[in-house]
Design a protein around this motif. Structure first.
Motif, short mmCIF file in Angstrom:
data_model
loop_
_atom_site.label_atom_id
_atom_site.label_comp_id
_atom_site.label_asym_id
_atom_site.label_seq_id
_atom_site.Cartn_x
_atom_site.Cartn_y
_atom_site.Cartn_z
N VAL A 119 -5.47 -0.67 9.68
CA VAL A 119 -4.11 -0.84 9.18
C VAL A 119 -3.40 0.50 9.22
CG1 VAL A 119 -2.69 -1.53 7.23
CG2 VAL A 119 -4.85 -2.71 7.68
N VAL A 120 -2.29 0.56 9.89
CA VAL A 120 -1.51 1.78 9.96
C VAL A 120 -0.45 1.74 8.87
CG1 VAL A 120 0.01 3.20 11.39
CG2 VAL A 120 -1.89 1.95 12.44
N VAL A 121 -0.50 2.72 7.97
CA VAL A 121 0.43 2.77 6.86
C VAL A 121 1.44 3.89 7.10
CG1 VAL A 121 0.68 3.07 4.37
CG2 VAL A 121 -1.36 1.94 5.30
N ALA A 122 2.71 3.54 7.10
CA ALA A 122 3.75 4.53 7.33
C ALA A 122 3.87 5.45 6.12
CB ALA A 122 5.07 3.83 7.60
N ASP A 123 4.23 6.71 6.38
CA ASP A 123 4.43 7.65 5.29
C ASP A 123 5.59 7.18 4.41
OD1 ASP A 123 2.43 9.11 6.36
OD2 ASP A 123 3.65 10.85 6.92
N ALA A 124 5.40 7.33 3.11
CA ALA A 124 6.46 7.01 2.16
C ALA A 124 7.23 8.27 1.81
CB ALA A 124 5.86 6.39 0.90
N SER A 125 8.47 8.10 1.40
CA SER A 125 9.24 9.24 0.90
C SER A 125 8.95 9.40 -0.58
CB SER A 125 10.74 8.98 1.10
OG SER A 125 11.17 7.92 0.25
N PRO A 126 9.21 10.57 -1.15
CA PRO A 126 9.01 10.74 -2.60
C PRO A 126 9.79 9.73 -3.42
CG PRO A 126 9.28 12.87 -1.55
CD PRO A 126 9.58 11.84 -0.50
N GLU A 127 11.00 9.40 -2.96
CA GLU A 127 11.82 8.43 -3.68
C GLU A 127 11.19 7.04 -3.64
OE1 GLU A 127 14.00 11.93 -2.58
OE2 GLU A 127 12.94 10.47 -1.31
N GLU A 128 10.64 6.67 -2.49
CA GLU A 128 10.00 5.36 -2.37
C GLU A 128 8.74 5.28 -3.23
OE1 GLU A 128 11.21 4.11 2.22
OE2 GLU A 128 9.47 5.40 1.84
N LYS A 144 4.48 9.00 -12.37
CA LYS A 144 4.45 9.70 -11.09
C LYS A 144 3.70 8.83 -10.09
CE LYS A 144 6.45 13.40 -12.70
NZ LYS A 144 7.82 13.79 -12.28
N GLY A 145 4.22 8.75 -8.88
CA GLY A 145 3.57 7.96 -7.84
C GLY A 145 3.13 8.81 -6.67
N THR A 146 1.93 8.56 -6.18
CA THR A 146 1.46 9.20 -4.96
C THR A 146 1.23 8.12 -3.91
OG1 THR A 146 -0.87 9.11 -5.62
CG2 THR A 146 0.37 11.08 -6.23
N ALA A 147 1.31 8.50 -2.66
CA ALA A 147 1.17 7.54 -1.57
C ALA A 147 0.94 8.32 -0.28
CB ALA A 147 2.42 6.67 -1.46
N THR A 148 0.72 7.61 0.80
CA THR A 148 0.60 8.26 2.10
C THR A 148 1.90 9.01 2.39
OG1 THR A 148 -0.82 6.49 2.89
CG2 THR A 148 0.18 7.89 4.56
N GLY A 149 1.79 10.31 2.60
CA GLY A 149 2.97 11.13 2.81
C GLY A 149 3.47 11.79 1.54
N VAL A 150 3.00 11.34 0.39
CA VAL A 150 3.39 11.93 -0.91
C VAL A 150 2.12 12.16 -1.72
CG1 VAL A 150 4.96 11.75 -2.89
CG2 VAL A 150 5.48 10.50 -0.79
N VAL A 197 0.36 6.60 -10.60
CA VAL A 197 0.06 5.42 -9.79
C VAL A 197 -0.34 5.90 -8.40
CG1 VAL A 197 0.92 3.23 -8.87
CG2 VAL A 197 1.76 4.07 -11.08
N SER A 198 -1.59 5.71 -8.05
CA SER A 198 -2.08 6.09 -6.73
C SER A 198 -1.82 4.96 -5.74
CB SER A 198 -3.59 6.37 -6.78
OG SER A 198 -3.88 7.39 -7.72
N GLU A 199 -1.57 5.33 -4.48
CA GLU A 199 -1.25 4.34 -3.44
C GLU A 199 -0.12 3.43 -3.92
OE1 GLU A 199 -4.56 2.78 -0.98
OE2 GLU A 199 -5.84 3.52 -2.59
N ALA A 200 0.90 4.05 -4.48
CA ALA A 200 1.96 3.31 -5.16
C ALA A 200 2.68 2.31 -4.27
CB ALA A 200 2.98 4.29 -5.75
N THR A 201 2.79 2.60 -2.99
CA THR A 201 3.54 1.71 -2.10
C THR A 201 2.67 0.68 -1.40
OG1 THR A 201 3.34 3.33 -0.30
CG2 THR A 201 5.32 3.45 -1.68
N SER A 202 1.38 0.63 -1.75
CA SER A 202 0.47 -0.30 -1.07
C SER A 202 0.01 -1.39 -2.03
CB SER A 202 -0.75 0.45 -0.54
OG SER A 202 -1.71 0.64 -1.57
N PRO A 203 -0.57 -2.48 -1.50
CA PRO A 203 -1.09 -3.55 -2.36
C PRO A 203 -2.26 -3.09 -3.23
CG PRO A 203 -0.77 -4.34 -0.12
CD PRO A 203 -0.61 -2.86 -0.08
N ALA A 204 -2.87 -1.94 -2.87
CA ALA A 204 -4.03 -1.44 -3.62
C ALA A 204 -3.64 -0.47 -4.72
CB ALA A 204 -5.01 -0.77 -2.67
#
Length: 309
Positions: free
Chosen positions: A194-203, A251-257, A281-288
Motif C-alpha cells: 500500500v502506497v501512502v501519500a505524505d500528509a501535510s501538517p495541517e492534514e 498532536k498528530g503524526t503521519a507519513t510525511g509528518v 495520534v500516530s498514523e493520524a491520517t490512516s485507518p490504523a
C-alpha cells in the motif's frame, strides 16, 4: 461483535451487564483499582493497586471447552494483528505490555482479574478499523490464570476458574481455527503493498483532532474543541454532569509528518494546569490511527516529540 460470541459466554456477559451499575468502559477499569485508567483507555492490560493484574478478554475469542470451562488463546506474536496485517509501533508496544503483565502472573503462580468485552465491529477489524469501539464491557468476578506459556509456539492459554484444567489438543486446534491464531511455523500470507501519500501538517492535525473528538464522545464524554482560543490546550473533556476531566493538547503524526512541537502557550499551560495532558495520534491520517496520552512529566517520551529551540 455479539454474533461472534459463543451463546453461553454472551448470556453470562448480558447477565453481568444487566445486574451491575451503569459505568463507562474506563470507569469499570478505574473502579477495579487502576487509578490512571483515564490516561490509558486503549491499553489491553493494567497493573492495579496491590500489584493485581487486570486484562481485557475479548469475548469473541473466548472458547468453551469440556465441562463448560472457558479458555482463551493468547498470541505472543506482537508484530501482527489477529485479523492480519502488521501492527503499528504503538500497537506493538501495547501487545508487549500486555504479555509482560500476563507473564508476571504466570511466573508468580498468581491469577489475574479481567474485563470481558464485546465490540461494535468484527473482531478481525479491532486494530485496523477506525470505527472500532467497545460495545459492552463488564467486570468478570471469576479469576483467570495463565495455564500454559509456550514461547516456541508463540502461544499462551488463559483459563477461567480454578486451576487443574486445561483444554485438550483437539480443543486448542479448533480454537486456533476459530480465532485465527496462527502457529509459530506457519508461513505468512504476502501482504499487499500500500502506497501512502505524505500528509501535510495541517492534514495530520485535522485528522488527529477528529480522531480524538470521536474517541471521547464514543465513551460518552463531552468533548469541546477550544483550539481557536489559544488556551494552551485543544480539547476540553467533561463528563455528563459537566465536570471537567481533562484539558488535552492534540498532536498528530503521519507519513510525511514524523514530528511535532509544543507551542509556548502549551508549554506554559502544562506547568500550571493539573488537568493538562498531551495526546499523540500516530498514523493520524490512516485507518490504523492509534493514540497515547502523556502527563506533563512524560512529554519527552512521546513518539515524534521535538523540543522547541
Amino acid at each position: 461483535m455479539d454474533k461472534e460470541v459463543d451463546p453461553h459466554v454472551l448470556a453470562v456477559i448480558d447477565e453481568m451487564r444487566l445486574s451491575g451499575p451503569r459505568l463507562t468502559p474506563v470507569e469499570i477499569v478505574a473502579k477495579m483499582g487502576v487509578f490512571d485508567a483515564r490516561d490509558k483507555p486503549f491499553d489491553h492490560a493494567w497493573l492495579a493497586t496491590g500489584d493485581n493484574v487486570i486484562a481485557t478478554i475479548w469475548a469473541e475469542h473466548v472458547n468453551v471447552g469440556s465441562g463448560g470451562r472457558w479458555f482463551y488463546l493468547e498470541s505472543m506474536d506482537v508484530q501482527h494483528r489477529a485479523g492480519g496485517g502488521t501492527r503499528a509501533p504503538n500497537q506493538v508496544q501495547r501487545a508487549k505490555d500486555r504479555l509482560a503483565l500476563l507473564k508476571r502472573t504466570f511466573d508468580a503462580g498468581q491469577g489475574f482479574r479481567t474485563v470481558l468485552q464485546t465490540n461494535r465491529v468484527a473482531i478481525a477489524e479491532l486494530e485496523s478499523n477506525k470505527s472500532a469501539k467497545v460495545s459492552t464491557r463488564v467486570r468478570d468476578d471469576a479469576e483467570w490464570h495463565v495455564a500454559s506459556w509456550e514461547p516456541d509456539q508463540l502461544l499462551a492459554v488463559l483459563v477461567r476458574g480454578p486451576r487443574g484444567w486445561e483444554p485438550s489438543e483437539e480443543e486448542i486446534k479448533a480454537a486456533r481455527a476459530r480465532t485465527s491464531v496462527a502457529k509459530a511455523d506457519e508461513p505468512e500470507a504476502a501482504e499487499p503493498v500500500v502506497v501512502v501519500a505524505d500528509a501535510s501538517p495541517e492534514e495530520a492535525q485535522a485528522a488527529a483532532t477528529d480522531y480524538v473528538m470521536r474517541h471521547f464522545k464514543g465513551y460518552g464524554y463531552k468533548a469541546e474543541d477550544v483550539s481557536g482560543q489559544k488556551l494552551g490546550y485543544d480539547i476540553e473533556v467533561s463528563n455528563a454532569k459537566g465536570a471537567t476531566l481533562l484539558r488535552v493538547v492534540v498532536k498528530g503524526t503521519a507519513t510525511g509528518v514524523p514530528t511535532f512541537k509544543l507551542t509556548s502557550e502549551e508549554n506554559a499551560c502544562s506547568v500550571r494546569e493539573p488537568l493538562w495532558r498531551l495526546l499523540v495520534v500516530s498514523e493520524a491520517t490512516s485507518p490504523a490511527a492509534q493514540h497515547k496520552i502523556f502527563k506533563p512529566s512524560e512529554v519527552s517520551q512521546a513518539p515524534g516529540f521535538e523540543p522547541s529551540a
